[in-house]
Design a protein around this motif. Structure first.
Motif, PDB file in Angstrom:
ATOM      1  N   TYR A  11      -1.615  15.020  14.275  1.00 31.64           N
ATOM      2  CA  TYR A  11      -2.755  14.339  14.875  1.00 31.64           C
ATOM      3  C   TYR A  11      -2.356  12.927  15.286  1.00 31.64           C
ATOM      4  N   ARG A  12      -2.126  12.746  16.556  1.00 30.11           N
ATOM      5  CA  ARG A  12      -1.561  11.498  17.054  1.00 30.11           C
ATOM      6  C   ARG A  12      -2.464  10.297  16.825  1.00 30.11           C
ATOM      7  N   LEU A  13      -3.772  10.505  16.879  1.00 30.40           N
ATOM      8  CA  LEU A  13      -4.714   9.396  16.760  1.00 30.40           C
ATOM      9  C   LEU A  13      -5.179   9.150  15.334  1.00 30.40           C
ATOM     10  N   LEU A  14      -4.754   9.987  14.404  1.00 30.24           N
ATOM     11  CA  LEU A  14      -5.147   9.839  12.997  1.00 30.24           C
ATOM     12  C   LEU A  14      -3.893   9.878  12.131  1.00 30.24           C
ATOM     13  N   ARG A  15      -3.238   8.734  12.017  1.00 29.73           N
ATOM     14  CA  ARG A  15      -2.008   8.667  11.241  1.00 29.73           C
ATOM     15  C   ARG A  15      -2.027   7.444  10.315  1.00 29.73           C
ATOM     16  N   TRP A  16      -1.469   7.659   9.112  1.00 28.52           N
ATOM     17  CA  TRP A  16      -1.509   6.630   8.084  1.00 28.52           C
ATOM     18  C   TRP A  16      -0.140   6.517   7.412  1.00 28.52           C
ATOM     19  N   PRO A  17       0.207   5.339   6.915  1.00 27.14           N
ATOM     20  CA  PRO A  17       1.482   5.168   6.195  1.00 27.14           C
ATOM     21  C   PRO A  17       1.324   5.541   4.717  1.00 27.14           C
ATOM     22  N   LEU A  18       1.520   6.822   4.415  1.00 30.53           N
ATOM     23  CA  LEU A  18       1.346   7.311   3.047  1.00 30.53           C
ATOM     24  C   LEU A  18       2.663   7.410   2.274  1.00 30.53           C
ATOM     25  N   ASP A  19       3.785   7.391   2.987  1.00 32.93           N
ATOM     26  CA  ASP A  19       5.093   7.549   2.343  1.00 32.93           C
ATOM     27  C   ASP A  19       5.759   6.180   2.220  1.00 32.93           C
ATOM     28  N   HIS A  20       6.232   5.870   1.023  1.00 25.85           N
ATOM     29  CA  HIS A  20       6.624   4.504   0.713  1.00 25.85           C
ATOM     30  C   HIS A  20       7.996   4.451   0.045  1.00 25.85           C
ATOM     31  N   LEU A  21       8.644   3.317   0.182  1.00 23.64           N
ATOM     32  CA  LEU A  21       9.796   2.964  -0.633  1.00 23.64           C
ATOM     33  C   LEU A  21       9.666   1.491  -0.990  1.00 23.64           C
ATOM     34  N   PHE A  22       9.709   1.224  -2.293  1.00 22.89           N
ATOM     35  CA  PHE A  22       9.679  -0.144  -2.794  1.00 22.89           C
ATOM     36  C   PHE A  22      10.969  -0.413  -3.562  1.00 22.89           C
ATOM     37  N   HIS A  23      11.483  -1.628  -3.479  1.00 21.08           N
ATOM     38  CA  HIS A  23      12.750  -1.919  -4.134  1.00 21.08           C
ATOM     39  C   HIS A  23      12.710  -3.287  -4.800  1.00 21.08           C
ATOM     40  N   SER A  24      13.584  -3.451  -5.786  1.00 27.06           N
ATOM     41  CA  SER A  24      13.720  -4.740  -6.451  1.00 27.06           C
ATOM     42  C   SER A  24      14.515  -5.701  -5.566  1.00 27.06           C
ATOM     43  N   HIS A  25      14.596  -6.946  -6.010  1.00 26.96           N
ATOM     44  CA  HIS A  25      15.267  -7.976  -5.200  1.00 26.96           C
ATOM     45  C   HIS A  25      16.771  -7.742  -5.078  1.00 26.96           C
ATOM     46  N   HIS A  26      17.297  -6.754  -5.810  1.00 28.99           N
ATOM     47  CA  HIS A  26      18.730  -6.467  -5.754  1.00 28.99           C
ATOM     48  C   HIS A  26      19.155  -5.871  -4.413  1.00 28.99           C
ATOM     49  N   PHE A  27      18.181  -5.483  -3.585  1.00 29.86           N
ATOM     50  CA  PHE A  27      18.483  -4.795  -2.330  1.00 29.86           C
ATOM     51  C   PHE A  27      17.995  -5.610  -1.137  1.00 29.86           C
ATOM     52  N   THR A  28      18.668  -5.405  -0.007  1.00 32.47           N
ATOM     53  CA  THR A  28      18.165  -5.886   1.270  1.00 32.47           C
ATOM     54  C   THR A  28      18.076  -4.698   2.223  1.00 32.47           C
ATOM     55  N   LEU A  29      17.169  -4.811   3.175  1.00 30.46           N
ATOM     56  CA  LEU A  29      16.924  -3.718   4.113  1.00 30.46           C
ATOM     57  C   LEU A  29      17.915  -3.751   5.270  1.00 30.46           C
TER      58      LEU A  29
END
Length: 207
Positions: free
Chosen positions: A131-149
């Motif tokens: 559904y192109r008009l009904l999309r949400w950010p449900l999938d996540h990744l959180f990290h500690s300060h030891h990492f950079t993106l």
């Protein structure tokens, strides 16, 4: 991928983890609900450093699941409180069945002290793929300060109702020290404690 954690179930919550890197202390836990697993492990980097990883997929509030969000919220809160007690490198990832800007996800970030790599970069809505008009950010990744993106990309559909989300992070503790997490106050801590107590959930149950 030679290293795996597998928990096939005949409901919506079976989980599989596949890794090219060695997984140690791998455990499957049912932190809040009997049929909703989470997975926990230490992953060994090629450098020899070890990172604690939590894979979660709490059930959402819905007519066919739970009347309220308390089960989901309690799982997120106890993982956050467990992570907050540790100084080791940490990643928490999965389908949280919650949007990035919700009070519960913000509470998770405050209590855990983890960073959301999407901040300032976009929403990366992963659900619903059909559904192109009904999309949400449900999938996540959180990290500690030891990492950079390095990069974060929503990949093309693979036939699931979720798009895949590819996130690349680099273990670089010295470079990540200046990243600022959200900070909790007394009200946040009290709210987190109330949520956990409402479902008799304990951070000590999180590996």
């Amino acid at each position: 991928m030679p290293f795996t954690i597998k928990c096939p179930l005949d409901n919506l919550y079976g989980m599989h983890v596949f890794s090219r890197l060695p997984l140690h202390e791998a455990k499957v836990r049912y932190l809040v609900e009997e049929k909703v697993p989470s997975m926990h492990a230490m992953i060994e980097l090629r450098s020899g450093e070890k990172v604690r990883i939590h894979f979660v997929h709490p059930a959402p509030p819905s007519p066919t699941e739970n009347d309220e969000s308390t089960e989901r919220d309690a799982e997120l809160v106890i993982v956050a409180r467990s992570v907050a007690d540790s100084d080791e490198p940490v990643i928490v990832t999965g389908d949280l069945n919650d949007v990035a800007w919700s009070p519960t996800t913000r509470l998770f970030r405050k209590i855990s002290g983890l960073l959301d790599p999407r901040v300032g970069r976009g929403f990366y809505s992963t659900f619903h793929a059909d559904y192109r008009l009904l999309r949400w950010p449900l999938d996540h990744l959180f990290h500690s300060h030891h990492f950079t993106l390095t990069s974060i990309t929503r990949l093309p559909s693979i036939g699931s109702d979720h798009f895949p989300l590819l996130t690349r992070v680099v273990f670089a503790p010295s470079q990540g020290q200046d990243q600022e997490p959200l900070r909790p106050d007394g009200d946040d801590r009290s709210w987190a404690q109330d949520i956990a107590q409402s479902k008799n959930a304990n951070k000590q149950d999180v590996p």
